[in-house]
Design a protein around this motif. Structure first.
Motif, PDB file in Angstrom:
ATOM      1  N   ILE A  35       0.837  -1.207   0.000  1.00 38.31           N
ATOM      2  CA  ILE A  35       0.000   0.000   0.000  1.00 38.31           C
ATOM      3  C   ILE A  35       0.865   1.248   0.000  1.00 38.31           C
ATOM      4  O   ILE A  35       0.574   2.228  -0.692  1.00 38.31           O
ATOM      5  N   LEU A  36       1.964   1.219   0.766  1.00 41.43           N
ATOM      6  CA  LEU A  36       2.886   2.339   0.802  1.00 41.43           C
ATOM      7  C   LEU A  36       3.441   2.632  -0.588  1.00 41.43           C
ATOM      8  O   LEU A  36       3.421   3.786  -1.051  1.00 41.43           O
ATOM      9  N   GLY A  37       3.948   1.604  -1.276  1.00 40.29           N
ATOM     10  CA  GLY A  37       4.503   1.801  -2.612  1.00 40.29           C
ATOM     11  C   GLY A  37       3.476   2.356  -3.582  1.00 40.29           C
ATOM     12  O   GLY A  37       3.770   3.263  -4.372  1.00 40.29           O
ATOM     13  N   LEU A  38       2.264   1.828  -3.520  1.00 37.09           N
ATOM     14  CA  LEU A  38       1.190   2.284  -4.404  1.00 37.09           C
ATOM     15  C   LEU A  38       0.855   3.747  -4.152  1.00 37.09           C
ATOM     16  O   LEU A  38       0.755   4.555  -5.092  1.00 37.09           O
ATOM     17  N   PHE A  39       0.687   4.108  -2.876  1.00 36.74           N
ATOM     18  CA  PHE A  39       0.296   5.470  -2.557  1.00 36.74           C
ATOM     19  C   PHE A  39       1.424   6.471  -2.788  1.00 36.74           C
ATOM     20  O   PHE A  39       1.158   7.628  -3.130  1.00 36.74           O
ATOM     21  N   LEU A  40       2.693   6.039  -2.621  1.00 33.75           N
ATOM     22  CA  LEU A  40       3.789   6.951  -2.934  1.00 33.75           C
ATOM     23  C   LEU A  40       3.795   7.318  -4.414  1.00 33.75           C
ATOM     24  O   LEU A  40       4.145   8.441  -4.787  1.00 33.75           O
ATOM     25  N   LEU A  41       3.422   6.371  -5.276  1.00 36.92           N
ATOM     26  CA  LEU A  41       3.349   6.672  -6.706  1.00 36.92           C
ATOM     27  C   LEU A  41       2.176   7.606  -6.991  1.00 36.92           C
ATOM     28  O   LEU A  41       2.336   8.629  -7.665  1.00 36.92           O
ATOM     29  N   VAL A  60      14.520   8.812 -11.763  1.00 43.84           N
ATOM     30  CA  VAL A  60      14.863   8.281 -10.446  1.00 43.84           C
ATOM     31  C   VAL A  60      13.626   7.825  -9.668  1.00 43.84           C
ATOM     32  O   VAL A  60      13.690   6.845  -8.911  1.00 43.84           O
ATOM     33  N   MET A  61      12.501   8.515  -9.857  1.00 48.58           N
ATOM     34  CA  MET A  61      11.348   8.352  -8.971  1.00 48.58           C
ATOM     35  C   MET A  61      10.837   6.915  -8.828  1.00 48.58           C
ATOM     36  O   MET A  61      10.561   6.469  -7.701  1.00 48.58           O
ATOM     37  N   PRO A  62      10.681   6.122  -9.897  1.00 45.23           N
ATOM     38  CA  PRO A  62      10.197   4.748  -9.694  1.00 45.23           C
ATOM     39  C   PRO A  62      11.109   3.927  -8.795  1.00 45.23           C
ATOM     40  O   PRO A  62      10.637   3.152  -7.953  1.00 45.23           O
ATOM     41  N   PHE A  63      12.424   4.076  -8.970  1.00 42.48           N
ATOM     42  CA  PHE A  63      13.389   3.346  -8.151  1.00 42.48           C
ATOM     43  C   PHE A  63      13.357   3.838  -6.706  1.00 42.48           C
ATOM     44  O   PHE A  63      13.476   3.038  -5.770  1.00 42.48           O
ATOM     45  N   LEU A  64      13.170   5.125  -6.529  1.00 43.28           N
ATOM     46  CA  LEU A  64      13.092   5.706  -5.190  1.00 43.28           C
ATOM     47  C   LEU A  64      11.875   5.183  -4.439  1.00 43.28           C
ATOM     48  O   LEU A  64      11.969   4.756  -3.275  1.00 43.28           O
ATOM     49  N   ILE A  65      10.722   5.201  -5.077  1.00 41.31           N
ATOM     50  CA  ILE A  65       9.494   4.717  -4.449  1.00 41.31           C
ATOM     51  C   ILE A  65       9.610   3.233  -4.114  1.00 41.31           C
ATOM     52  O   ILE A  65       9.262   2.797  -3.012  1.00 41.31           O
ATOM     53  N   TYR A  66      10.111   2.468  -5.066  1.00 40.27           N
ATOM     54  CA  TYR A  66      10.212   1.030  -4.853  1.00 40.27           C
ATOM     55  C   TYR A  66      11.215   0.704  -3.750  1.00 40.27           C
ATOM     56  O   TYR A  66      10.995  -0.208  -2.943  1.00 40.27           O
ATOM     57  N   TYR A  67      12.307   1.464  -3.688  1.00 41.92           N
ATOM     58  CA  TYR A  67      13.306   1.225  -2.641  1.00 41.92           C
ATOM     59  C   TYR A  67      12.731   1.520  -1.257  1.00 41.92           C
ATOM     60  O   TYR A  67      12.943   0.752  -0.308  1.00 41.92           O
ATOM     61  N   ALA A 119       9.632   1.317  -0.439  1.00 40.93           N
ATOM     62  CA  ALA A 119       8.675   0.240  -0.176  1.00 40.93           C
ATOM     63  C   ALA A 119       9.391  -1.045   0.261  1.00 40.93           C
ATOM     64  O   ALA A 119       8.930  -1.747   1.165  1.00 40.93           O
ATOM     65  N   ILE A 120      10.536  -1.355  -0.377  1.00 35.41           N
ATOM     66  CA  ILE A 120      11.320  -2.537   0.020  1.00 35.41           C
ATOM     67  C   ILE A 120      11.809  -2.404   1.459  1.00 35.41           C
ATOM     68  O   ILE A 120      11.725  -3.344   2.258  1.00 35.41           O
ATOM     69  N   LYS A 121      12.342  -1.238   1.801  1.00 35.37           N
ATOM     70  CA  LYS A 121      12.856  -1.020   3.152  1.00 35.37           C
ATOM     71  C   LYS A 121      11.742  -1.155   4.182  1.00 35.37           C
ATOM     72  O   LYS A 121      11.937  -1.763   5.245  1.00 35.37           O
ATOM     73  N   TYR A 122      10.586  -0.613   3.864  1.00 39.31           N
ATOM     74  CA  TYR A 122       9.473  -0.738   4.796  1.00 39.31           C
ATOM     75  C   TYR A 122       8.920  -2.150   4.827  1.00 39.31           C
ATOM     76  O   TYR A 122       8.423  -2.606   5.861  1.00 39.31           O
ATOM     77  N   ASN A 123       8.985  -2.854   3.718  1.00 46.22           N
ATOM     78  CA  ASN A 123       8.588  -4.262   3.711  1.00 46.22           C
ATOM     79  C   ASN A 123       9.433  -5.049   4.708  1.00 46.22           C
ATOM     80  O   ASN A 123       8.909  -5.838   5.511  1.00 46.22           O
ATOM     81  N   ASN A 124      10.738  -4.818   4.673  1.00 47.86           N
ATOM     82  CA  ASN A 124      11.642  -5.489   5.611  1.00 47.86           C
ATOM     83  C   ASN A 124      11.366  -5.070   7.049  1.00 47.86           C
ATOM     84  O   ASN A 124      11.409  -5.895   7.971  1.00 47.86           O
ATOM     85  N   TYR A 125      11.073  -3.794   7.240  1.00 50.04           N
ATOM     86  CA  TYR A 125      10.787  -3.253   8.569  1.00 50.04           C
ATOM     87  C   TYR A 125       9.503  -3.862   9.148  1.00 50.04           C
ATOM     88  O   TYR A 125       9.471  -4.336  10.290  1.00 50.04           O
ATOM     89  N   PHE A 126       8.440  -3.870   8.354  1.00 50.06           N
ATOM     90  CA  PHE A 126       7.156  -4.405   8.824  1.00 50.06           C
ATOM     91  C   PHE A 126       7.255  -5.910   9.086  1.00 50.06           C
ATOM     92  O   PHE A 126       6.699  -6.425  10.054  1.00 50.06           O
ATOM     93  N   GLU A 127       7.952  -6.626   8.182  1.00 47.74           N
ATOM     94  CA  GLU A 127       8.102  -8.060   8.347  1.00 47.74           C
ATOM     95  C   GLU A 127       8.910  -8.399   9.609  1.00 47.74           C
ATOM     96  O   GLU A 127       8.594  -9.353  10.328  1.00 47.74           O
ATOM     97  N   ALA A 128       9.935  -7.595   9.896  1.00 42.69           N
ATOM     98  CA  ALA A 128      10.733  -7.821  11.099  1.00 42.69           C
ATOM     99  C   ALA A 128       9.902  -7.599  12.363  1.00 42.69           C
ATOM    100  O   ALA A 128      10.028  -8.326  13.342  1.00 42.69           O
ATOM    101  N   ASN A 129       9.029  -6.584  12.313  1.00 42.07           N
ATOM    102  CA  ASN A 129       8.173  -6.323  13.476  1.00 42.07           C
ATOM    103  C   ASN A 129       7.149  -7.431  13.704  1.00 42.07           C
ATOM    104  O   ASN A 129       6.798  -7.746  14.842  1.00 42.07           O
ATOM    105  N   LEU A 130       6.682  -8.038  12.610  1.00 42.85           N
ATOM    106  CA  LEU A 130       5.732  -9.141  12.742  1.00 42.85           C
ATOM    107  C   LEU A 130       6.372 -10.370  13.398  1.00 42.85           C
ATOM    108  O   LEU A 130       5.727 -11.092  14.153  1.00 42.85           O
ATOM    109  N   LYS A 131       7.680 -10.566  13.096  1.00 49.78           N
ATOM    110  CA  LYS A 131       8.376 -11.735  13.649  1.00 49.78           C
ATOM    111  C   LYS A 131       8.850 -11.497  15.067  1.00 49.78           C
ATOM    112  O   LYS A 131       9.181 -12.449  15.791  1.00 49.78           O
TER     113      LYS A 131
END
Length: 380
Positions: A165-171, A358-365, A367-379
């Motif tokens: 959702i973060l990646g989608l809304f950032l775009l 740059v923008m697509p790579f920036l948004i996706y990056y 989103a990746i960092k937050y994916n790792n962050y959210f997944e770590a918090n779930l574990k």
């Protein structure tokens, strides 16, 4: 998520969008541009606050994600029908369209004139990408398609729904992307396609060895012939795998690439009237005029080294983002030094839309960092 990454990449996202808000905000008299920037900032941080605080079931997250994708896709289609490109002061759409028309009429595409009396700098691959959208009646539908492609990429490659959702809304929230949709520009769309290719390929095959070598050579060579700077992410994806592969695969990759590039070159050059016309009207000269030669050479060479350091998808996107950003920001700073910031904003002394590389790579990056962050918090 490391603090430096969090601060720097968020500030970069805001900086690019602030540039667009300020440049086009000063052209209207209804709301002061600094008020627009303030409101945008408040909405941006409010969204992040809610995303971190609100807990949603996966089923609700899916509904939000796919409903948003559907509604915004419809919005982009509506905008393309509503806006007459001939009234725009941006000619990327007509440069692509007239290049396609020239090809269909067996003419040299780089002497065709767009609606602002400019000429196309599109490489053959990008012209071919535009053909299906020209045939269905509107070049601008390329932006609608690449929005769906980006939505698919983050949905497929990220695990956490909040990150999706973060990646989608950032775009969607990016003013620079909304500008691209409005003016029917192909620049960000070009790099969304490249981002999706390198991300999905790496996600499925990694970059340890060449896999599906002929297909990889065909696709990577085709994308290389969309914009010259695409060599940066493509090199980061492929070079390590190329080095680690056996001689047979290397030969197959080289031959397949040469054949692909030769066919693309023939498609656009077969109707070129003379060498002199080619020298004066070709996309390579037009695309390579922003930077001093030594900087361009350096930016092409350095990704070969950093490709060997790519071990994860996050590495691939981070290095792509950094090495795409460097030439753009250098060009921007050179223009400020030569022309002044006022002339960049009020007289377009520098095309700020280059930041959309740059923008697509920036948004996706992010989103990746937050994916790792959210997944770590779930574990945890």
């Amino acid at each position: 998520m490391r603090r430096f990454d969090k601060i720097f990449y968020f500030l970069l996202y805001l900086f690019i969008n602030f540039l667009f808000i300020y440049k086009y905000g000063v052209r209207q008299d209804y709301i002061n541009e600094f008020i627009l920037i303030t409101v945008y900032s408040i909405l941006f941080f409010a969204f992040f606050y809610l995303l971190n605080k609100v807990k949603l079931k996966e089923s609700i997250s899916k509904i939000i994600y796919f409903s948003t994708v559907t509604l915004f896709f419809i919005f982009t289609v509506y905008i393309n029908f509503k806006i007459d490109g001939n009234n725009l002061n941006v000619d990327r759409w007509s440069a692509m369209e007239n290049s396609i028309i020239a090809l269909f009429n067996h003419q040299y595409p780089y002497t065709s004139i767009d609606h602002l009396n400019g000429r196309s700098s599109n490489l053959p691959g990008l012209i071919i990408i535009g053909i299906p959208f020209y045939l269905i009646g509107n070049i601008g539908f390329l932006q609608s398609f690449t929005f769906l492609l980006f939505s698919y990429t983050i949905y497929y490659s990220l695990q956490n729904f909040k990150a999706k959702i973060l990646g989608l809304f950032l775009l969607i929230f990016s003013v620079s992307f909304l500008w691209e949709v409005y003016v029917k520009s192909d620049l960000m769309s070009n790099f969304i396609i490249i981002l999706s290719f390198i991300s999905l390929w790496f996600f499925k095959y990694n970059n340890i060895h060449l896999k599906k070598t002929t297909l990889l050579a065909l696709l990577s060579s085709f994308l290389l012939f969309t914009r010259l700077v695409s060599i940066i992410p493509l090199t980061l994806l492929i070079f390590k795998a190329f080095i680690n592969s056996n001689l047979n695969k290397k030969v197959i990759y080289i031959i397949s690439s040469i054949l692909t590039l030769s066919i693309l070159t023939f498609i656009v050059l077969q109707n070129c009237p003379s060498i002199d016309i080619f020298k004066n009207n070709n996309p390579i000269t037009l695309q390579n005029r922003q930077l001093p030669f030594f900087i361009s050479f350096f930016m092409v060479v350095i990704p070969f080294y950093f490709s060997m350091k790519v071990n994860f998808l996050e590495d691939l996107i981070r290095y792509s983002l950094i090495f795409l950003f460097i030439p753009v920001i250098i060009s921007f700073l050179i223009s400020i030094f030569n022309n002044g910031f006022f002339n960049i904003i009020h007289h377009s002394a520098f095309d700020i839309s280059y930041f959309n590389i740059v923008m697509p790579f920036l948004i996706y990056y992010i989103a990746i960092k937050y994916n790792n962050y959210f997944e770590a918090n779930l574990k945890a």
